[in-house]
Design an enzyme around this catalytic site. Structure first.
Site, PDB file in Angstrom:
ATOM      1  N   ASP A 163      36.587  20.281  38.848  1.00  0.00           N
ATOM      2  CA  ASP A 163      35.605  21.357  38.648  1.00  0.00           C
ATOM      3  C   ASP A 163      34.701  21.119  37.444  1.00  0.00           C
ATOM      4  OD1 ASP A 163      36.576  22.674  40.860  1.00  0.00           O
ATOM      5  OD2 ASP A 163      37.939  23.935  39.717  1.00  0.00           O
ATOM      6  N   GLY A 205      37.008  29.583  48.201  1.00  0.00           N
ATOM      7  CA  GLY A 205      37.786  28.606  48.971  1.00  0.00           C
ATOM      8  C   GLY A 205      39.280  28.823  48.799  1.00  0.00           C
TER       9      GLY A 205
HETATM   10  C1  S3P Z   1      41.552  25.221  43.420  1.00  0.00           C
HETATM   11  C2  S3P Z   1      41.592  23.910  43.812  1.00  0.00           C
HETATM   12  C3  S3P Z   1      40.411  23.027  43.759  1.00  0.00           C
HETATM   13  C4  S3P Z   1      39.329  23.569  42.836  1.00  0.00           C
HETATM   14  C5  S3P Z   1      39.076  25.020  43.057  1.00  0.00           C
HETATM   15  C6  S3P Z   1      40.339  25.843  42.849  1.00  0.00           C
HETATM   16  C7  S3P Z   1      42.784  26.032  43.557  1.00  0.00           C
HETATM   17  O1  S3P Z   1      39.874  22.899  45.059  1.00  0.00           O
HETATM   18  O2  S3P Z   1      38.142  22.841  42.998  1.00  0.00           O
HETATM   19  O3  S3P Z   1      38.074  25.480  42.148  1.00  0.00           O
HETATM   20  O4  S3P Z   1      42.834  27.162  43.024  1.00  0.00           O
HETATM   21  O5  S3P Z   1      43.734  25.563  44.194  1.00  0.00           O
HETATM   22  P1  S3P Z   1      40.415  21.781  46.113  1.00  0.00           P
HETATM   23  O6  S3P Z   1      41.814  22.101  46.455  1.00  0.00           O
HETATM   24  O7  S3P Z   1      39.484  21.914  47.300  1.00  0.00           O
HETATM   25  O8  S3P Z   1      40.267  20.467  45.402  1.00  0.00           O
END
Ligand code: S3P
Length: 427
Positions: A314, A92
């Site tokens: 997380d 993501g």
């Molecule tokens: C992350 C932000 C979080 C986290 C992901 C890593 C990042 O997600 O859960 O494992 O590196 O910015 P969200 O921004 O969707 O909360």
């Protein structure tokens, strides 16, 4: 597939793998800085490798040496149109932050990912990036990847995000590097702030004012050297394991303790966890420490304070495991974001812990876990979610009999050595 047996005390020392969020950002920011950056202790796991591969496809020269990674940054305007679709794998952070950077590039890129990533919400970045002036098309009315992005001249916007999300915040701030005027991102609670710590050090015009982050575009980024600290989210599995397994005492070295990441420590303190934070220091602008974690005989269930949820987002799979061993109820609410992670972590954690005999009630935006319960082994599934795989391994340490976890190759996403590290503490 891995098998975990009821464990004796955990003893010894470990260092968690390098931080995943910081590794992604180091690669991305070095790629769009102008000149040569040196990245040390970069996470060698599937997620940051997706980011590295993406920038190679965008024309950036990256030398992967044994001890360091050298990135020959192309400058803000130096990326090139890729000849094929870019696969962001399970990540993501890769797809959302990259969408921000690509919104400023005058060429076409198509971003896709694996089955999990193609189910995760993209409109939260596509909406604001389109408002800034990018052309983006996504599947099902811009909801999902694949995303086709043709960037262009961007205008600064004031974006008020409904969710506390570092990926959303960072995506828009990165587009803001390319935009005319000021871009402001406002969030309901503070999410992890690695982007805000790193970008000003590279020369970006970025300021944090309360829950608003302001950035002005047009400035080139300077190349840099960074040593990535250990990942608190990976350490969390061993912190919880040591607290639960009778007789344990372990030292976890070189762990990032950025306050936007360590909500779990606050909650564990409230639950009666015995954790000592020693040798606090600064590593590349991030607070780091060593953690001494001991078995904590009388853990108590708690209501997780809502404002801490983003700083431990997380850590809920492993907190849920610990909660099965605590006296009373642990209540998690206002954590609906868990439903749109690598798996629907409310549903998958509830389902798998119930298989082990846990008392878990599923709520629309969280769960209620009652303990203490003697867990029992059996066969459980990670649903190909790396953090659920590791949380279930921790559960296996306190379960009667043997616990077989299916889908453990997913740990390669963030912690390829997880199972071998666990073995060093249990012998
Ligand atoms: C992350 C932000 C979080 C986290 C992901 C890593 C990042 O997600 O859960 O494992 O590196 O910015 P969200 O921004 O969707 O909360």
């Amino acid at each position: 597939m891995e098998m975990i047996s009821l464990s004796g005390p955990l003893k010894g020392e470990i260092s968690p793998p390098p931080d995943k969020s910081i590794s992604h950002r180091a690669i991305m920011f070095a790629a769009i800085a102008r000149g040569e950056s040196t990245l040390r202790n970069l996470l060698r796991a599937a997620d940051p490798m997706s980011t590295m591969d993406a920038f190679r496809r965008l024309g950036v020269r990256i030398e992967d040496r044994e001890k360091e990674v050298i990135i020959h940054g192309a400058g803000l305007e130096g990326l090139r149109e890729p000849v094929d679709v870019i696969d962001c794998g399970n990540s993501g952070t890769t797809i959302r932050l990259l969408a921000g950077i690509l919104s400023g590039q005058p060429f076409l890129t198509v971003l896709t990912g694996d089955d999990s990533l193609r189910k995760r919400p993209m409109k939260r970045v596509v909406g604001p990036l389109k408002r800034m002036g990018a052309t983006i098309l996504g599947r099902d009315g811009d909801m999902f990847a694949p995303l086709a992005i043709r960037g262009g001249a961007l205008q600064g916007i004031h974006h008020v995000s409904e969710v506390a999300s570092a990926q959303v915040k960072s995506s828009i701030l990165l587009a803001g590097l390319y935009a005319d005027g000021e871009t402001i991102v406002e969030e309901p609670h503070r999410s992890r702030d690695h982007t805000e710590r790193m970008l000003p050090a590279l020369g970006a015009d970025l300021t944090v004012r309360g829950l608003k982050v302001h950035i002005r575009g047009g400035r080139e980024l300077k190349p840099f050297e960074i040593t990535v600290p250990g990942d608190f989210s990976s350490a969390a599995f061993f912190i919880c394991a040591a607290l639960m397994v009778p007789g344990s005492e372990i030292l976890i070295r070189n762990t990032g303790i950025n306050p936007t990441r360590t909500g779990l420590l606050e909650v564990l303190k409230m639950m009666g966890g015995d954790i000592e934070i020693v040798n606090q220091r600064d590593v590349s602008g991030e607070p780091v420490a060593d953690l001494i974690c001991r078995h904590s005989g009388r853990l108590r269930g708690v209501e997780v304070p809502h404002e801490l949820v983003p700083s431990m987002i997380d850590e809920f799979p492993v907190l849920s495991v610990l909660a099965t061993q605590a006296e009373g109820e642990t209540v998690v609410r206002e954590a609906g974001e868990l439903r749109v992670k690598e798996s629907d972590r409310i549903a998958t954690t509830t389902r798998e812990l119930r298989k082990m005999g846990a008392d878990v009630e599923e709520l629309p935006d969280g769960m209620i876990i009652k303990g203490p319960v003697k867990l029992k082994g059996g066969t459980v599934s990670s649903h190909d979610d790396h953090r659920l795989a590791m949380a279930l391994a921790v559960a296996g340490l306190v379960a009667e009999g043997d616990t077989t976890i299916e889908g453990t190759s997913s740990v390669a996403i963030s912690y390829p050595d997880f199972f071998s590290t666990l073995k060093t503490l249990t012998v």
